[in-house]
Design a protein around this motif. Structure first.
Motif, PDB file in Angstrom:
ATOM      1  N   ARG A  67       0.844  -1.200   0.000  1.00  0.00           N
ATOM      2  CA  ARG A  67       0.000   0.000   0.000  1.00  0.00           C
ATOM      3  C   ARG A  67       0.880   1.251   0.000  1.00  0.00           C
ATOM      4  O   ARG A  67       0.614   2.211  -0.726  1.00  0.00           O
ATOM      5  N   ILE A  68       1.935   1.244   0.794  1.00  0.00           N
ATOM      6  CA  ILE A  68       2.843   2.390   0.860  1.00  0.00           C
ATOM      7  C   ILE A  68       3.502   2.640  -0.492  1.00  0.00           C
ATOM      8  O   ILE A  68       3.564   3.787  -0.967  1.00  0.00           O
ATOM      9  N   GLN A  69       3.965   1.586  -1.127  1.00  0.00           N
ATOM     10  CA  GLN A  69       4.645   1.753  -2.415  1.00  0.00           C
ATOM     11  C   GLN A  69       3.710   2.345  -3.468  1.00  0.00           C
ATOM     12  O   GLN A  69       4.109   3.190  -4.270  1.00  0.00           O
ATOM     13  N   SER A  70       2.464   1.896  -3.473  1.00  0.00           N
ATOM     14  CA  SER A  70       1.504   2.416  -4.459  1.00  0.00           C
ATOM     15  C   SER A  70       1.093   3.846  -4.138  1.00  0.00           C
ATOM     16  O   SER A  70       0.721   4.618  -5.031  1.00  0.00           O
ATOM     17  N   ALA A  71       1.181   4.224  -2.851  1.00  0.00           N
ATOM     18  CA  ALA A  71       0.750   5.566  -2.443  1.00  0.00           C
ATOM     19  C   ALA A  71       1.720   6.649  -2.901  1.00  0.00           C
ATOM     20  O   ALA A  71       1.395   7.837  -2.834  1.00  0.00           O
ATOM     21  N   TYR A  72       2.896   6.286  -3.367  1.00  0.00           N
ATOM     22  CA  TYR A  72       3.820   7.289  -3.912  1.00  0.00           C
ATOM     23  C   TYR A  72       3.281   7.878  -5.214  1.00  0.00           C
ATOM     24  O   TYR A  72       3.673   8.978  -5.617  1.00  0.00           O
ATOM     25  N   GLU A  73       2.391   7.131  -5.871  1.00  0.00           N
ATOM     26  CA  GLU A  73       1.862   7.577  -7.160  1.00  0.00           C
ATOM     27  C   GLU A  73       0.494   8.225  -7.052  1.00  0.00           C
ATOM     28  O   GLU A  73       0.169   9.164  -7.773  1.00  0.00           O
ATOM     29  N   GLN A  74      -0.339   7.718  -6.141  1.00  0.00           N
ATOM     30  CA  GLN A  74      -1.698   8.264  -5.998  1.00  0.00           C
ATOM     31  C   GLN A  74      -2.208   8.008  -4.577  1.00  0.00           C
ATOM     32  O   GLN A  74      -1.732   7.086  -3.907  1.00  0.00           O
ATOM     33  N   PRO A  75      -3.160   8.822  -4.121  1.00  0.00           N
ATOM     34  CA  PRO A  75      -3.700   8.622  -2.766  1.00  0.00           C
ATOM     35  C   PRO A  75      -4.283   7.220  -2.592  1.00  0.00           C
ATOM     36  O   PRO A  75      -4.893   6.676  -3.512  1.00  0.00           O
ATOM     37  N   ALA A  76      -4.081   6.661  -1.435  1.00  0.00           N
ATOM     38  CA  ALA A  76      -4.613   5.328  -1.131  1.00  0.00           C
ATOM     39  C   ALA A  76      -5.976   5.460  -0.461  1.00  0.00           C
ATOM     40  O   ALA A  76      -6.281   6.477   0.174  1.00  0.00           O
ATOM     41  N   ASN A  77      -6.788   4.435  -0.629  1.00  0.00           N
ATOM     42  CA  ASN A  77      -8.100   4.432   0.011  1.00  0.00           C
ATOM     43  C   ASN A  77      -7.964   4.389   1.533  1.00  0.00           C
ATOM     44  O   ASN A  77      -6.979   3.887   2.072  1.00  0.00           O
ATOM     45  N   VAL A  78      -8.972   4.901   2.207  1.00  0.00           N
ATOM     46  CA  VAL A  78      -9.002   4.838   3.666  1.00  0.00           C
ATOM     47  C   VAL A  78      -9.176   3.380   4.091  1.00  0.00           C
ATOM     48  O   VAL A  78     -10.001   2.658   3.543  1.00  0.00           O
ATOM     49  N   ILE A  79      -8.360   2.945   5.048  1.00  0.00           N
ATOM     50  CA  ILE A  79      -8.481   1.584   5.572  1.00  0.00           C
ATOM     51  C   ILE A  79      -8.560   1.625   7.093  1.00  0.00           C
ATOM     52  O   ILE A  79      -8.203   2.629   7.728  1.00  0.00           O
TER      53      ILE A  79
END
Length: 264
Positions: A67-79
């Protein structure tokens, strides 16, 4: 005179924000605000430099890292996650993260929201719903067309309200013609609970179902009268056995034992 938006010190904005905020890059925490310092119960200098994965349970770390790695490109969903504070205590939180840039460094800004109280409330609601479902389905069939509803000692306004909604449905589903409402486990009554039970009795009457009240202690009968609840139109007897006699059911000793076993 209007202020120029460029004059706003955003570092102060996030430093004094009420919600905990963490900024990390390449699995290293580089900033936390005051709310995060208080939330994690540790000074800033003991948190800065640590890995953001350290606050997660081992079973969650792999998924959180992705999740952290993908969040460098776009906001992550609330979990929702259960995380550790620095003193080892756990807390249920919502996490929201999005990419930010600090100079030439890509980083992630993560907001942490404590949802412990909400989770406790949700758990209580689920437990109550389970109890209500069990309670509303506890129409114990005795004989053909005759059933008993044993009221629990923990009966409160919410459960009584749910009974009003569900008992008439169960009565129709089970083709009950006579329902014995047993108060044996009830030691206290209040206005709202008594009112809902009276309403159940009225609805059953409209459905053509005969009601009989059993196990109502003398002191509770006086309370019901004081509360203005009129059970005059409903037969009231001491026991389920007496209710069956009132209905005119004839049974021998073996039948009586079977009925008592059903009520246990």
């Amino acid at each position: 005179m209007s202020e120029n938006i460029s004059d706003i010190d955003y570092k102060q904005v996030i430093e004094y924000a009420l919600e905990p905020l963490i900024i990390h890059s390449h699995l290293k925490i580089i900033y936390i605000n005051r709310a995060a310092e208080k939330f994690f119960r540790s000074p800033k200098d003991e948190i800065i430099g640590a890995s953001p994965l350290d606050i997660f349970k081992e079973t969650s770390k792999t998924a959180i890292n992705k999740r952290i790695q993908s969040a460098y490109e776009q906001p992550a969903n609330v979990i929702e996650e259960t995380i550790y504070r620095m003193d080892g205590t756990t807390v249920d939180v919502e996490l929201y993260c999005h990419p930010v840039t600090m100079g030439n460094t890509k980083a992630i800004q993560t907001y942490v929201r404590d949802i412990t109280e909400r989770k406790v409330t949700e758990k209580k609601q689920k437990e109550m719903e389970k109890q209500i479902n069990e309670l509303s389905s506890t129409l114990v069939p005795l004989l053909d067309g005759i059933a008993v509803l044993p009221l629990p000692s923990s009966l409160d306004e919410e459960k009584a309200k749910q009974l009003l909604d569900r008992v008439p449905v169960k009565v129709k589903e089970q083709n009950v013609k006579c329902l014995i409402i047993d108060f044996s486990a009830i030691y206290n009554l209040d206005t709202m609970v008594t009112e809902y039970i009276f309403k159940i009795n009225c609805v059953l009457s409209l459905l053509g179902v005969r009601s009989i009240v059993t196990g109502l202690r003398p002191e509770l009968a006086l309370v019901a009268i004081e509360l203005g609840t009129n059970f005059n139109s409903t037969p009231t007897v001491s026991t389920v056995k007496a209710a069956l006699h009132l209905i005119g059911v004839e049974y021998d000793g073996d039948s009586a034992i079977q009925i008592e076993n059903k009520l246990r």
